[in-house]
Design a protein around this motif. Structure first.
Motif, mmCIF file in Angstrom:
data_model
loop_
_atom_site.group_PDB
_atom_site.id
_atom_site.type_symbol
_atom_site.label_atom_id
_atom_site.label_comp_id
_atom_site.label_asym_id
_atom_site.label_seq_id
_atom_site.Cartn_x
_atom_site.Cartn_y
_atom_site.Cartn_z
ATOM 1 N N VAL A 63 0.478 -1.139 0.011
ATOM 2 C CA VAL A 63 0.338 -0.103 0.200
ATOM 3 C C VAL A 63 0.949 1.103 -0.047
ATOM 4 O O VAL A 63 0.960 2.452 -0.959
ATOM 5 C CB VAL A 63 -1.233 0.125 1.048
ATOM 6 C CG1 VAL A 63 -1.606 1.538 1.084
ATOM 7 C CG2 VAL A 63 -1.554 -1.388 1.026
ATOM 8 N N ALA A 64 1.763 1.112 0.711
ATOM 9 C CA ALA A 64 3.013 2.565 1.248
ATOM 10 C C ALA A 64 3.550 2.798 -0.544
ATOM 11 O O ALA A 64 3.712 3.986 -0.875
ATOM 12 C CB ALA A 64 3.824 2.341 1.889
ATOM 13 N N VAL A 273 -12.319 -7.325 4.485
ATOM 14 C CA VAL A 273 -11.717 -6.670 3.313
ATOM 15 C C VAL A 273 -10.535 -6.045 3.136
ATOM 16 O O VAL A 273 -10.155 -5.724 2.665
ATOM 17 C CB VAL A 273 -13.507 -6.030 3.500
ATOM 18 C CG1 VAL A 273 -12.989 -4.456 1.996
ATOM 19 C CG2 VAL A 273 -14.298 -6.626 3.441
ATOM 20 N N LEU A 274 -10.207 -5.304 4.857
ATOM 21 C CA LEU A 274 -9.062 -4.909 5.004
ATOM 22 C C LEU A 274 -7.977 -5.357 4.533
ATOM 23 O O LEU A 274 -6.943 -5.160 3.461
ATOM 24 C CB LEU A 274 -8.670 -4.171 6.213
ATOM 25 C CG LEU A 274 -9.198 -3.141 6.840
ATOM 26 C CD1 LEU A 274 -9.318 -2.958 8.473
ATOM 27 C CD2 LEU A 274 -9.347 -1.971 6.005
ATOM 28 N N ALA A 280 -3.440 -8.108 -1.342
ATOM 29 C CA ALA A 280 -4.462 -8.900 -3.347
ATOM 30 C C ALA A 280 -4.340 -7.658 -4.162
ATOM 31 O O ALA A 280 -3.995 -8.009 -5.037
ATOM 32 C CB ALA A 280 -6.069 -9.722 -2.764
ATOM 33 N N PHE A 281 -4.406 -6.662 -3.458
ATOM 34 C CA PHE A 281 -5.118 -5.412 -5.079
ATOM 35 C C PHE A 281 -3.735 -4.328 -4.386
ATOM 36 O O PHE A 281 -3.639 -3.281 -4.971
ATOM 37 C CB PHE A 281 -6.247 -5.234 -5.154
ATOM 38 C CG PHE A 281 -7.469 -5.942 -5.446
ATOM 39 C CD1 PHE A 281 -6.942 -6.483 -6.114
ATOM 40 C CD2 PHE A 281 -7.952 -6.768 -3.987
ATOM 41 C CE1 PHE A 281 -8.212 -7.795 -6.596
ATOM 42 C CE2 PHE A 281 -8.709 -8.251 -4.962
ATOM 43 C CZ PHE A 281 -8.977 -8.525 -5.544
ATOM 44 N N SER A 282 -3.133 -4.139 -3.003
ATOM 45 C CA SER A 282 -1.993 -3.199 -3.382
ATOM 46 C C SER A 282 -3.178 -2.144 -2.790
ATOM 47 O O SER A 282 -2.175 -0.916 -3.567
ATOM 48 C CB SER A 282 -1.409 -2.946 -3.793
ATOM 49 O OG SER A 282 -0.200 -3.840 -3.782
ATOM 50 N N ALA A 283 -4.267 -1.443 -2.480
ATOM 51 C CA ALA A 283 -5.145 -0.569 -2.830
ATOM 52 C C ALA A 283 -5.465 -0.148 -1.756
ATOM 53 O O ALA A 283 -5.735 -0.964 -0.299
ATOM 54 C CB ALA A 283 -6.486 -1.203 -3.452
ATOM 55 N N PRO A 284 -4.967 1.022 -1.241
ATOM 56 C CA PRO A 284 -5.327 2.089 -0.411
ATOM 57 C C PRO A 284 -6.532 1.996 0.187
ATOM 58 O O PRO A 284 -6.926 3.373 -0.044
ATOM 59 C CB PRO A 284 -4.172 3.483 -0.144
ATOM 60 C CG PRO A 284 -4.860 3.522 -1.842
ATOM 61 C CD PRO A 284 -4.814 1.983 -2.229
#
Length: 342
Positions: A63-64, A273-274, A280-284
């Motif tokens: 995420v970073a 979900v977090l 899996a998606f590297s989504a913030p």
């Protein structure tokens, strides 16, 4: 001390301040349901959240890296045109815009998204400063998850709670509540771990972005320095321990009166979900959006009218306003800092 180093230090300090406000702003997300159902006392819940936030912050870097790639200086010609100090001022302006919106929503007790405040601030400052924004990253890793995660949280909590109601339909209500109060300790810890995994990494990403802009020969977008990881983890944990009582009241009581099984269902789905979006998606994604929608979904199993939809509409309004308002605040901050520093 040269100006570049001074601005880098200022960016790091402001980033950690944002991380701290993120902690006390979003502390309620992980523990409000457990406190409202009396599964945990407020002080024990805050200590638990602070510890799990710290551990979660150490568990990943994907995420970073996504946050660090939101804005970019595309080539050497643009880098010369923009200038190192100019790029650092853009990063600082994004942070200050996010902090401003965090404090406004905290004051009014609205569980808005620190994550989207940060992304919105960076985008607003980048547009003001003439730096490229990676819109494909914004759409794929921010906007789509921003819409999808609350929907998944709502539906998932509704389904899980419906299943629990069927499985426990002949059980003793007193015994069920006592059991789920114990289970909420686990689900609250899992949610706090997910919050640290998601939100502390966003601050790490901003600090990494500043370091890469200032010292490209020494730092890479692909590698997070250990001191950045530890500093961000410590800041968010300290902020969490400081508490977020205003927002805790909103999540715990003003949306719906929760019982322990519904609190457990909301926390478990929110944590799932977090973890999924981070690994899996590297989504913030927003911890706030996810747990709030999960609380609504679990609560809606009583009956749809049990959810206080007026308060829900107020919260959704804050969600919608977060991205543009943090961006505007960052834009205004950039214009002010540009006059002073550049």
């Amino acid at each position: 001390m040269d100006l570049t180093l001074a601005i880098v230090i200022a960016v790091v300090v402001v980033a950690l301040a944002f991380d701290y406000t993120n902690g006390f702003h979003d502390a309620a997300n992980a523990i409000a349901t457990s406190v409202s159902t009396r599964a945990l006392t407020p002080r024990i819940a805050l200590v638990l959240a602070a510890v799990m936030n710290f551990i979660g912050a150490l568990l990943g870097q994907k995420v970073a890296k996504t946050v660090a790639e939101v804005i970019t200086i595309e080539n050497e010609q643009q880098q010369l045109l923009v200038g190192v100090n100019h790029g650092l001022v853009i990063v600082m302006s994004g942070l200050l815009g996010a902090i401003a919106w965090n404090l406004i929503t905290w004051y009014f007790g609205l569980p808005s998204s620190s994550s989207h405040a940060l992304i919105g601030g960076l985008v607003g400052a980048a547009l003001a400063g003439g730096v490229s924004v990676k819109w494909d990253t914004i759409v794929e890793k921010v906007l789509i998850p921003m819409v999808a995660s609350p929907l998944v949280g709502f539906v998932g909590a509704f389904v899980v709670m419906t299943a629990l109601m069927w499985l426990l339909r002949r059980g003793n209500p007193h015994r069920i509540n006592r059991t789920f109060r114990g289970l909420q300790t686990i689900s609250a810890a899992a949610l706090a771990l997910g919050h640290g995994l998601q939100d502390a990494q966003k601050t790490m990403g901003v600090i990494l972005l500043a370091l890469v802009i200032a010292y490209p020969a020494s730092y890479s977008i692909d590698t997070l320095p250990l001191w950045v990881v530890l500093a961000a983890a410590t800041a968010i944990s300290a902020g969490t321990y400081a508490g977020g009582w205003r927002i805790m009241r909103t999540l715990g009581r003003k949306i719906i009166d929760l019982d322990p099984p519904r609190g457990f269902a909301a926390e478990s789905v929110g944590a799932s979900v977090l973890y999924t979006t981070a690994f899996a998606f590297s989504a913030p994604i927003s911890t706030t959006h996810t747990i709030t929608s999960a609380v609504m979904g679990a609560g809606a199993t009583k009956r749809l009218s049990a959810v206080r939809w007026g308060m829900a509409r107020t919260i959704v309004t804050a969600w919608v306003l977060t991205f543009p308002m943090a961006g505007l605040a960052a834009w205004a901050t950039y214009e002010a800092l540009h006059l002073v520093l550049l």
